[in-house]
Design a protein around this motif. Sequence first.
Motif, short mmCIF file in Angstrom:
data_model
loop_
_atom_site.label_atom_id
_atom_site.label_comp_id
_atom_site.label_asym_id
_atom_site.label_seq_id
_atom_site.Cartn_x
_atom_site.Cartn_y
_atom_site.Cartn_z
N ASN A 44 -12.91 -38.09 -3.51
CA ASN A 44 -14.32 -37.92 -3.85
C ASN A 44 -15.05 -37.03 -2.85
O ASN A 44 -14.77 -37.05 -1.65
N CYS A 45 -16.01 -36.30 -3.38
CA CYS A 45 -16.86 -35.46 -2.55
C CYS A 45 -18.28 -35.51 -3.09
O CYS A 45 -18.51 -35.12 -4.24
N THR A 92 -10.35 -35.71 3.57
CA THR A 92 -9.60 -36.93 3.24
C THR A 92 -8.15 -36.67 3.62
O THR A 92 -7.55 -35.70 3.15
N VAL A 137 -20.19 -35.32 2.02
CA VAL A 137 -19.51 -36.54 2.40
C VAL A 137 -18.29 -36.74 1.53
O VAL A 137 -18.39 -36.71 0.30
N GLN A 138 -17.16 -36.97 2.18
CA GLN A 138 -15.93 -37.20 1.42
C GLN A 138 -15.45 -38.63 1.61
O GLN A 138 -15.64 -39.24 2.67
N SER A 139 -14.82 -39.15 0.56
CA SER A 139 -14.24 -40.49 0.67
C SER A 139 -12.99 -40.57 -0.20
O SER A 139 -12.89 -39.85 -1.20
N PRO A 140 -12.02 -41.42 0.16
CA PRO A 140 -11.98 -42.12 1.43
C PRO A 140 -11.63 -41.16 2.58
O PRO A 140 -11.26 -40.02 2.33
N LEU A 141 -11.73 -41.64 3.81
CA LEU A 141 -11.36 -40.80 4.95
C LEU A 141 -9.86 -40.62 5.01
O LEU A 141 -9.37 -39.57 5.43
#
Lengths: 115, 114
Positions: free
Chosen positions: B22-23, B108, B5-9
Amino acid sequence: DTAVSQTPKYLVTQMGNDKSIKCEQNLGHDTMYWYKQDSKKFLKIMFSYNNKELIINETVPNRFSPKSPDKAHLNLHINSLELGDSAVYFCASSPRVGQGHNEQFFGPGTRLTVL
Amino acid sequence: EDKVVQSPLSLVVHEGDTVTLNCSYEVTNFRSLLWYKQEKKAPTFLFMLTSSGIEKKSGRLSSILDKKELFSILNITATQTGDSAIYLCAVVQVRPGSGNQFYFGTGTSLTVIP
């Protein structure tokens, strides 16, 4: 020299047709992959081949079939194309575990448009 | 279920800003975590991380892995318009007797405006 090559780069075709995308790598890697990248840029793995054996087959329609004539080639054949198949398809390869870096090397991508 | 899951998109910043991508992951038999930059064509490799706490640097880009908390960050300092791209995180899973399995995050999308 191109490490991972794909042909064609662009493919425009009608619904219901059958088409193939070819991929070749000259890196001596053992494992090759096919990814589909949708309009949201999400990379989804479709298949991977290790030494000519299919080791992963994600839940993709059986209209998609990978074919590997040898270790350096992994072609993607698609039957009865549908509108939803429109995407960019990437081929990639990587060394087997224990053969050094396990990064993937990507081909340039094939943009498929189904009309 | 194994996932990344990565953030932000997506992220929009001005030139000169510093960004942190982030990952986080939940992948069994973890081998390594990779960062890629994708502009208009295929993803290009940035970093490979295998050990916690060791920062990898390349110019204005740096990355670090935390294998206890199961995440990695990618930092870009003094951003430039040429940094605009999608940044992909991938986790490599070892499958005994088989090749590697790669799990990619959604990416992202970074836009740097002048």
